[in-house]
Enzyme design. Structure first.
Site, PDB file in Angstrom:
ATOM      1  N   GLU A  89       0.895  -0.978   0.077  1.00 32.80           N
ATOM      2  CA  GLU A  89      -0.061   0.085   0.053  1.00 32.80           C
ATOM      3  C   GLU A  89       0.978   1.054   0.008  1.00 32.80           C
ATOM      4  OE1 GLU A  89      -3.129   0.119  -0.118  1.00 32.80           O
ATOM      5  OE2 GLU A  89      -3.693  -2.125   0.142  1.00 32.80           O
ATOM      6  N   CYS A 111      -2.338   9.383   2.420  1.00 33.43           N
ATOM      7  CA  CYS A 111      -1.973   8.928   1.395  1.00 33.43           C
ATOM      8  C   CYS A 111      -3.053   9.105   0.271  1.00 33.43           C
ATOM      9  CB  CYS A 111      -1.815   7.260   1.562  1.00 33.43           C
ATOM     10  SG  CYS A 111      -3.284   6.529   2.526  1.00 33.43           S
TER      11      CYS A 111
HETATM   12  P1  NDP Z   1       8.209   5.189   4.479  1.00 33.29           P
HETATM   13  O1  NDP Z   1       8.233   4.283   3.335  1.00 33.29           O
HETATM   14  O2  NDP Z   1       9.635   6.059   4.645  1.00 33.29           O
HETATM   15  O3  NDP Z   1       8.243   4.199   5.558  1.00 33.29           O
HETATM   16  C1  NDP Z   1       7.225   3.315   6.160  1.00 33.29           C
HETATM   17  C2  NDP Z   1       7.653   2.117   7.003  1.00 33.29           C
HETATM   18  O4  NDP Z   1       8.477   1.236   6.335  1.00 33.29           O
HETATM   19  C3  NDP Z   1       8.231   2.896   8.274  1.00 33.29           C
HETATM   20  O5  NDP Z   1       7.712   2.040   9.224  1.00 33.29           O
HETATM   21  C4  NDP Z   1       9.613   2.840   8.073  1.00 33.29           C
HETATM   22  O6  NDP Z   1      10.194   2.578   9.372  1.00 33.29           O
HETATM   23  C5  NDP Z   1       9.854   1.366   7.421  1.00 33.29           C
HETATM   24  N1  NDP Z   1      11.047   1.332   6.623  1.00 33.29           N
HETATM   25  C6  NDP Z   1      12.033   1.935   6.183  1.00 33.29           C
HETATM   26  N2  NDP Z   1      12.597   1.501   5.526  1.00 33.29           N
HETATM   27  C7  NDP Z   1      12.696   0.126   5.336  1.00 33.29           C
HETATM   28  C8  NDP Z   1      13.324  -0.856   4.771  1.00 33.29           C
HETATM   29  N3  NDP Z   1      14.553  -0.851   4.028  1.00 33.29           N
HETATM   30  N4  NDP Z   1      12.675  -2.175   5.081  1.00 33.29           N
HETATM   31  C9  NDP Z   1      11.468  -2.173   5.822  1.00 33.29           C
HETATM   32  N5  NDP Z   1      10.771  -1.167   6.248  1.00 33.29           N
HETATM   33  C10 NDP Z   1      11.457   0.152   5.962  1.00 33.29           C
HETATM   34  O7  NDP Z   1       6.781   5.989   4.512  1.00 33.29           O
HETATM   35  P2  NDP Z   1       6.101   7.196   5.794  1.00 33.29           P
HETATM   36  O8  NDP Z   1       6.411   6.495   6.963  1.00 33.29           O
HETATM   37  O9  NDP Z   1       7.013   8.409   5.591  1.00 33.29           O
HETATM   38  O10 NDP Z   1       4.976   7.231   5.211  1.00 33.29           O
HETATM   39  C11 NDP Z   1       4.604   7.981   4.394  1.00 33.29           C
HETATM   40  C12 NDP Z   1       4.225   7.357   3.030  1.00 33.29           C
HETATM   41  O11 NDP Z   1       3.291   6.223   3.122  1.00 33.29           O
HETATM   42  C13 NDP Z   1       3.538   8.251   2.045  1.00 33.29           C
HETATM   43  O12 NDP Z   1       3.918   7.925   0.687  1.00 33.29           O
HETATM   44  C14 NDP Z   1       2.103   7.829   2.008  1.00 33.29           C
HETATM   45  O13 NDP Z   1       1.367   8.087   0.958  1.00 33.29           O
HETATM   46  C15 NDP Z   1       2.286   6.344   2.356  1.00 33.29           C
HETATM   47  N6  NDP Z   1       0.799   5.668   2.473  1.00 33.29           N
HETATM   48  C16 NDP Z   1       0.241   4.891   1.952  1.00 33.29           C
HETATM   49  C17 NDP Z   1      -0.857   4.491   2.354  1.00 33.29           C
HETATM   50  C18 NDP Z   1      -1.859   3.554   1.557  1.00 33.29           C
HETATM   51  O14 NDP Z   1      -2.875   2.886   2.221  1.00 33.29           O
HETATM   52  N7  NDP Z   1      -1.794   3.366   0.581  1.00 33.29           N
HETATM   53  C19 NDP Z   1      -1.497   4.977   3.752  1.00 33.29           C
HETATM   54  C20 NDP Z   1      -0.543   5.855   4.556  1.00 33.29           C
HETATM   55  C21 NDP Z   1       0.540   6.145   4.140  1.00 33.29           C
HETATM   56  P3  NDP Z   1      10.973   3.983   9.888  1.00 33.29           P
HETATM   57  O15 NDP Z   1       9.905   5.113   9.926  1.00 33.29           O
HETATM   58  O16 NDP Z   1      11.339   3.723  11.125  1.00 33.29           O
HETATM   59  O17 NDP Z   1      12.226   4.455   8.725  1.00 33.29           O
END
Ligand code: NDP
Length: 501
Positions: free
Chosen positions: A243, A277
């Site tokens: 997602e 999102c």
């Molecule tokens: P990120 O992609 O930066 O992070 C998402 C999660 O992935 C966090 O828990 C992060 O940890 C973790 N993460 C980071 N690097 C890795 C890795 N290499 N391997 C596995 N996990 C990892 O997104 P954001 O948290 O900034 O969220 C915003 C984004 O999410 C936007 O693009 C938004 O549109 C999307 N989103 C999509 C939704 C949907 O339903 N389609 C709903 C809500 C948001 P950490 O934070 O600790 O780095």
């Protein structure tokens, strides 16, 4: 966020979660590494067997108790979300409202959605009964973002649990306290086994979860991280559900209710400080109504304020790095000739961003093509609805969208390249638990919510059972040659004419 401490006795690294509005410390959490993540997954394997063994009725009872706890302690949870994520209390409440509805739906509907179904065999296996069953996968890893720290992960967790799986959840490093609260609350109603566990840390902790041998990984976050998650999961062929981000468009046609459309555009683009999102990041309004529509948008957006107090409409931008992205998009649009009718170059005053309404934005400006994730609403004039559609569909994302209008609205909604569309409202599809949630293109694949969400987090198993023995067995070396000849004749009779007989 950075590692803040290493516990002298245990050597465990920790980090602090802080309020984006005030810098106040919310809590200290371990940085879980591959060893801790593997241990959590191993505990979850055992818990998954126990949880699956409870059956639908046993799980329903416990999930409804969890829902009741969330509803009773909603205020406490809203306070925590407000503190850790920064969003206004009322916006936090919307998350609580949504998750209780979704949990209720998943708990009640799982048995029906996942019940074994009979399937009619065709000629080749007429003497068999056939059915498909949906079994739990085992352990589902869930990785969540910070912008909806409750609603988004529970979109996977509720449905994974209702389908009979155990869950290991890695919340964002920006909202670990909400994740920890959830797991602790769940353990109060399900104390027997660690059915829902939380691991905390940074991206590396998420990466470890991808490689830990979970049976499926449900990831919500950016497209950039989604690619890394998919690559890490490929190592063990762990299936993934992605997602990802969006650049949702709203189309306003010439027969739209303009007040309703303006209200929806302002909410869709600016609520949660644009950190949604399924936020509206582009509006295409047709020429005959464009000026009147823009006026109504401006009137409404100009009244909204970002700030720390309880009266503020928008909270802070949760992740400091995002402020730079928003500033870059704004500067780029203004430098290319866009005009700000609300806000402007000075809208960014960390950690807040005031609402911005832009017009005359070129279609290739950053704010039109990349996810801005801020309270910035470009409103673009188009000749007609077909031009709006062509422009809306030109982007690489395809998460949600909205159409305002009457005569052409349903046709436009069907033709928009996205997973979810609201007609004459905005984001309403998220309020309907029975509808699948997810996108196409760079917005990812797979679905949470609804029956599809339950099945996505289950394993479909095909079962056939012989009812009557035939004189010969097609799947046997002992079948007579004449049986194959007879079947060849039958095949020609049934299919060679091209019509089904
Ligand atoms: P990120 O992609 O930066 O992070 C998402 C999660 O992935 C966090 O828990 C992060 O940890 C973790 N993460 C980071 N690097 C890795 C890795 N290499 N391997 C596995 N996990 C990892 O997104 P954001 O948290 O900034 O969220 C915003 C984004 O999410 C936007 O693009 C938004 O549109 C999307 N989103 C999509 C939704 C949907 O339903 N389609 C709903 C809500 C948001 P950490 O934070 O600790 O780095």
């Amino acid at each position: 966020m950075a590692i803040t401490d290493r516990h002298a006795a245990t050597g465990v690294q920790t980090f602090d979660s802080v309020s984006p509005a005030t810098g106040e410390k919310v809590g200290t959490f371990p940085v879980d590494g591959p060893e801790q993540v593997a241990a959590a997954v191993s505990r979850a394997c055992q818990a998954a067997r126990w949880w699956a063994g409870l059956g639908f009725a046993g799980r329903r009872r416990r999930l409804l108790a969890f829902k009741g706890l969330l509803a009773r302690r909603g205020e406490e949870l809203c306070d925590l979300i407000h503190l850790e994520n920064g969003k206004p209390h009322d916006d936090a409440f919307i998350e609580v409202l949504l998750v209780t509805e979704h949990l209720d739906w998943a708990a009640h509907k799982a048995a029906r959605a996942l019940r074994p179904r009979r399937v009619a065999p065709t000629l080749l296996a007429r003497n068999h009964s056939a059915r498909v069953e949906y079994q739990p996968l085992g352990v589902v890893g869930v990785i969540g973002p910070w912008n909806y720290p409750l609603f988004t992960p529970l979109g996977s967790i509720s449905y994974a649990l209702a389908a009979g799986n155990a869950v290991v959840f890695k919340p964002s490093e920006h909202t670990p306290a909400v994740g920890r609260w959830l797991a602790d609350a769940f353990a109060e109603v399900v104390p027997e086994q660690p059915v829902l566990q939380v691991v905390t840390g940074f991206g590396a902790t998420g990466d470890a979860l991808c490689r830990a041998g979970v049976d499926k990984l449900s990831f919500t976050g950016s497209a950039a991280t989604g690619r890394k998650v998919m690559a890490a999961c490929a190592e063990r062929l762990t299936p993934v559900l992605l997602e990802l981000g969006g650049k949702d468009a709203m189309i306003v046609d010439d027969d739209a209710d303009l007040d309703a459309a303006a209200r929806a555009a302002v909410w869709g683009g600016i609520a949660n400080a644009g950190q949604t999102c399924i936020g509206i990041e582009r509006v295409y309004a047709v020429d005959p109504i464009y000026d009147r529509f823009v006026e109504k948008v401006v009137q409404r957006a100009a009244k909204l304020r970002a700030g720390p107090g309880p009266d503020a409409d928008l909270g802070p931008i949760t992740v400091p790095g995002q402020l730079e992205v928003i500033r870059r998009h704004l500067d780029d649009a203004l430098a290319r000739g866009a005009r700000a009718l609300v806000g402007g170059a000075g809208a960014v005053h960390p950690p807040y961003v005031e609402p911005v309404v832009l017009v005359d934005v070129p279609e290739d400006a950053l704010v039109m093509v990349e996810e801005t994730f801020g309270p910035v609403l470009p409103v673009v004039r188009v000749h007609d609805a077909d031009e709006a559609l062509a422009r809306a569909n030109a982007g690489s994302y395809g998460l949600g969208g909205a159409v305002f209008g009457r005569r052409r609205a349903t046709r436009l909604a069907r033709a928009l390249r996205a997973g979810m569309i609201s007609v004459n409202s905005v984001q309403t599809f998220a309020l309907v638990p029975g509808l699948p949630f997810g996108g196409v293109g760079e917005s990812g694949f797979g679905r949470v919510h609804g029956e599809q969400g339950l099945r996505e987090l289950s394993s479909a198993k095909a079962l056939v059972r012989q009812r009557v023995r035939l004189p010969f067995d097609l799947t046997s070396f002992e079948r007579p040659d004449r049986a194959v000849d007879a079947l060849a004749r039958l095949t020609r009779l049934r299919h060679a004419g091209g019509r089904r007989r």
